[in-house]
Design a protein around this motif. Structure first.
Motif, PDB file in Angstrom:
ATOM      1  N   VAL A 191       0.869  -1.360   0.143  1.00 37.26           N
ATOM      2  CA  VAL A 191       0.172  -0.077   0.335  1.00 37.26           C
ATOM      3  C   VAL A 191       0.902   1.403   0.056  1.00 37.26           C
ATOM      4  O   VAL A 191       0.465   2.435  -0.516  1.00 37.26           O
ATOM      5  N   LEU A 192       1.996   1.230   0.702  1.00 36.73           N
ATOM      6  CA  LEU A 192       2.967   2.386   0.890  1.00 36.73           C
ATOM      7  C   LEU A 192       3.670   2.329  -0.562  1.00 36.73           C
ATOM      8  O   LEU A 192       4.508   3.358  -0.658  1.00 36.73           O
ATOM      9  N   GLY A 193       3.995   1.689  -1.272  1.00 36.11           N
ATOM     10  CA  GLY A 193       4.776   1.397  -2.432  1.00 36.11           C
ATOM     11  C   GLY A 193       6.356   0.898  -2.211  1.00 36.11           C
ATOM     12  O   GLY A 193       7.247   1.125  -2.841  1.00 36.11           O
ATOM     13  N   VAL A 194       6.112  -0.005  -0.978  1.00 40.64           N
ATOM     14  CA  VAL A 194       7.505  -0.722  -0.281  1.00 40.64           C
ATOM     15  C   VAL A 194       7.408  -2.015  -1.229  1.00 40.64           C
ATOM     16  O   VAL A 194       6.465  -2.802  -0.924  1.00 40.64           O
ATOM     17  N   SER A 195       8.509  -2.265  -1.992  1.00 43.64           N
ATOM     18  CA  SER A 195       8.464  -3.839  -2.486  1.00 43.64           C
ATOM     19  C   SER A 195       8.853  -4.875  -1.844  1.00 43.64           C
ATOM     20  O   SER A 195       9.438  -4.467  -0.785  1.00 43.64           O
ATOM     21  N   GLU A 196       8.673  -6.011  -2.286  1.00 41.88           N
ATOM     22  CA  GLU A 196       9.050  -7.249  -1.512  1.00 41.88           C
ATOM     23  C   GLU A 196      10.709  -7.224  -1.291  1.00 41.88           C
ATOM     24  O   GLU A 196      11.319  -7.674  -0.260  1.00 41.88           O
ATOM     25  N   ASN A 197      11.400  -6.780  -2.591  1.00 43.89           N
ATOM     26  CA  ASN A 197      12.859  -6.797  -2.357  1.00 43.89           C
ATOM     27  C   ASN A 197      13.241  -5.849  -1.141  1.00 43.89           C
ATOM     28  O   ASN A 197      14.156  -5.861  -0.444  1.00 43.89           O
ATOM     29  N   ASP A 198      12.460  -4.505  -1.045  1.00 47.77           N
ATOM     30  CA  ASP A 198      12.903  -3.535  -0.183  1.00 47.77           C
ATOM     31  C   ASP A 198      12.788  -4.290   1.306  1.00 47.77           C
ATOM     32  O   ASP A 198      13.590  -3.917   2.257  1.00 47.77           O
ATOM     33  N   LEU A 199      11.762  -5.150   1.424  1.00 51.20           N
ATOM     34  CA  LEU A 199      11.522  -5.762   2.774  1.00 51.20           C
ATOM     35  C   LEU A 199      12.753  -6.493   3.254  1.00 51.20           C
ATOM     36  O   LEU A 199      12.995  -6.532   4.762  1.00 51.20           O
TER      37      LEU A 199
END
Length: 520
Positions: free
Chosen positions: A54-62
């Motif tokens: 929802v925030l635009g944070v990708s799975e790679n970012d996590l």
């Protein structure tokens, strides 16, 4: 992380001119710049991938180390300046003066898919508003907030959200029972998300200080960014703003009543201006149906924030907000009209909500007395609210004689349901059966509608406590199991049937399972 950062709050509202992070009264400002505290060994133990998206944070970012550093306060994104918000509040009915973000720090605002969100850390260290506290949080309360905010969202209850749950690696001293026996606990941080963290107390503080200039600036900002459909700031816009806050507040509380949620600390500093459930402290779900139940040990004597009183407290809090906004409106009649409307709307919406729980759609003048008779019956012996309403949907038309058998699993002490109590129930089921004859829906259609408003799974306190006990041993599997379970609270989920059960006896008086303190 490639986020679409915004800075509306800090650019458009007055900042604290003092940059030193010292405890003090902050005047003529809506916030103070302050950085989170560096932690010893930060570790993210759970993330809401849905909220990240929802925030635009990708799975790679996590999986990136930068994400861990940011959501634990160990690094600040470039071109952002974290801040703590200034507000006051009425606590347990008494004006407490300045309160503010004593252990919450806003990191930044993000816009994604035409929606804007504020991202905040809870438990990330001292701010100018911390008073005598340390600004930290412990794993116990952080798990409860993280799980509950996301569970409430999936229940369809207006709420703030949660992005992540992390350990800090630091030990935090807490006197959990307020009995003079403090102990060290694992430190933790929850990353919270909301369109805004503004509260009733955000406006009260300026009215109390007669700082009408900053009050007007903040109200105009709120209308511009969160109630823009009301048009340019004006006396009429201020009145409509208050009317909409009143309506949203009532809608939220009706949802609480529907699912049996008790907030526990409905102070005005814990009331969102957007009508969102905010600040998950000593909350709880009704186990036995009980209008007088509160999960808060601090409120045990007076029970101000008990289940049955939540609608009244919502109104009381709106009166305080009305007093705060009065300097901008300078007319009592429209405000009083809105407050009176809250009362009549509550009666109508509460009736409609209870009818939906019973699967009643047709109009009938006797529905109110039928519901009152049901509430009387539910109080005759300890009866699990969630199980009762969920199982009630299994009843078929012209089958009222089987009613007691269908809901029997909801009774905590089945032996009490004999003779007089059983007769009371039989009488009620006979009335309910007769009432169902007026409904056009088939049994299957009615069951589907009832099951869409009566959850099968809620976050009972003992469930949270089991997850907390495991997490304190370094096992986080139950956190994830409950997180996944509560994403589908209205579905049957046969593999998770064990969670559709009454509170076990061992949890009746166990710390963390029945009542909780405000301590974190």
């Amino acid at each position: 992380m490639n986020l679409n950062l915004k800075h509306t709050f800090t650019k458009e509202l007055p900042a604290d001119s003092i940059l030193e992070n010292s405890r003090r009264q902050v005047k003529d400002a809506c916030f103070s710049y302050t950085n989170p505290k560096q932690t010893k060994a930060p570790e993210v133990i759970h993330v809401s991938k849905e909220m990240a998206s929802v925030l635009g944070v990708s799975e790679n970012d996590l999986s990136n180390e930068l994400f861990t550093k940011i959501v634990t306060g160990n690094e600040v994104l470039p071109n952002t300046k974290p801040y703590a918000m200034c507000y006051g509040g009425h606590q347990f009915g008494h004006w407490a003066g300045q309160l503010g973000d004593g252990r919450a720090i806003n990191l930044f605002e993000v816009e994604h898919n035409n929606k804007q969100w504020a991202v905040q850390l809870k438990g990330s260290g001292e701010t100018p508003y911390s008073r005598t506290a340390d600004g930290l949080a412990v794993l116990r309360s952080s798990i409860r907030e993280y799980l509950c905010s996301e569970a409430m969202f999936h229940l369809g209850v207006p709420t703030t959200r949660a992005l992540s749950l992390a350990l800090t690696g630091d030990e935090v001293l807490r006197d959990m029972l307020y009995d003079g026996n403090p102990a060290h606990e694992k430190g933790a941080i929850v990353s919270r998300v909301s369109p805004s963290f503004l509260r009733f107390g955000s406006y009260e503080i300026f009215a109390a200080r007669q700082d009408h200039k900053t009050l007007k600036t903040l109200v105009d900002f709120t209308i511009k960014h969160h109630f823009s459909h009301l048009g340019a700031p004006s006396k009429e816009a201020y009145i409509q703003f208050f009317a909409e806050v009143s309506e949203r507040t009532l809608q939220m509380i009706i949802h609480w009543q529907r699912v049996g949620f008790v907030h526990g600390v409905m102070n005005t500093d814990n009331m969102s201006i957007l009508g969102l459930t905010i600040d998950y402290g000593p909350y709880g779900w009704l186990e036995g149906f009980d209008f007088g139940w509160t999960p808060n040990t601090t409120d045990n004597q007076h029970k101000r924030y008990r289940y049955g009183n939540q609608p009244n407290i919502g109104l009381w809090n709106l009166y305080q907000l009305a007093n705060a906004l009065y300097p901008l409106i300078e007319e009592t009649e429209p405000i009083e009209t809105i407050l009176e409307l809250y009362k009549t709307d509550f009666e109508a919406k509460s009736l409609q909500m209870m009818k939906s729980k019973l699967g009643l759609e047709a109009s009938d003048d006797k529905d109110k007395t039928l519901i009152e008779a049901l509430e009387d019956a539910l109080l005759l012996t300890e009866t699990d609210m969630t199980i009762f309403f969920r199982n009630l949907s299994n009843l078929k038309k012209r089958d009222g004689k089987k009613g007691l058998e269908i809901v029997k699993d909801a009774f905590y002490v089945p032996n009490e349901v004999s003779d007089k109590i059983a007769q009371h129930w039989k009488d009620w089921f006979e009335r309910y059966d007769f009432r169902l004859e007026k409904e056009a829906l088939s049994d299957t259609e009615r069951q589907l509608k009832m099951n869409a408003v009566n959850p099968k799974y809620v976050l009972r306190n003992y469930m949270s406590q089991l997850a907390i006990d495991d997490a304190n041993k370094g096992d986080y599997k139950l956190i994830d199991e409950l997180f996944q379970l509560l994403k589908q609270p209205y579905e049957e989920q046969p593999n998770h049937e064990k969670w559709f059960a009454k509170r076990p006896d061992w949890a009746r008086h166990k710390v963390g399972c029945s009542m909780l303190s405000c301590s974190s």
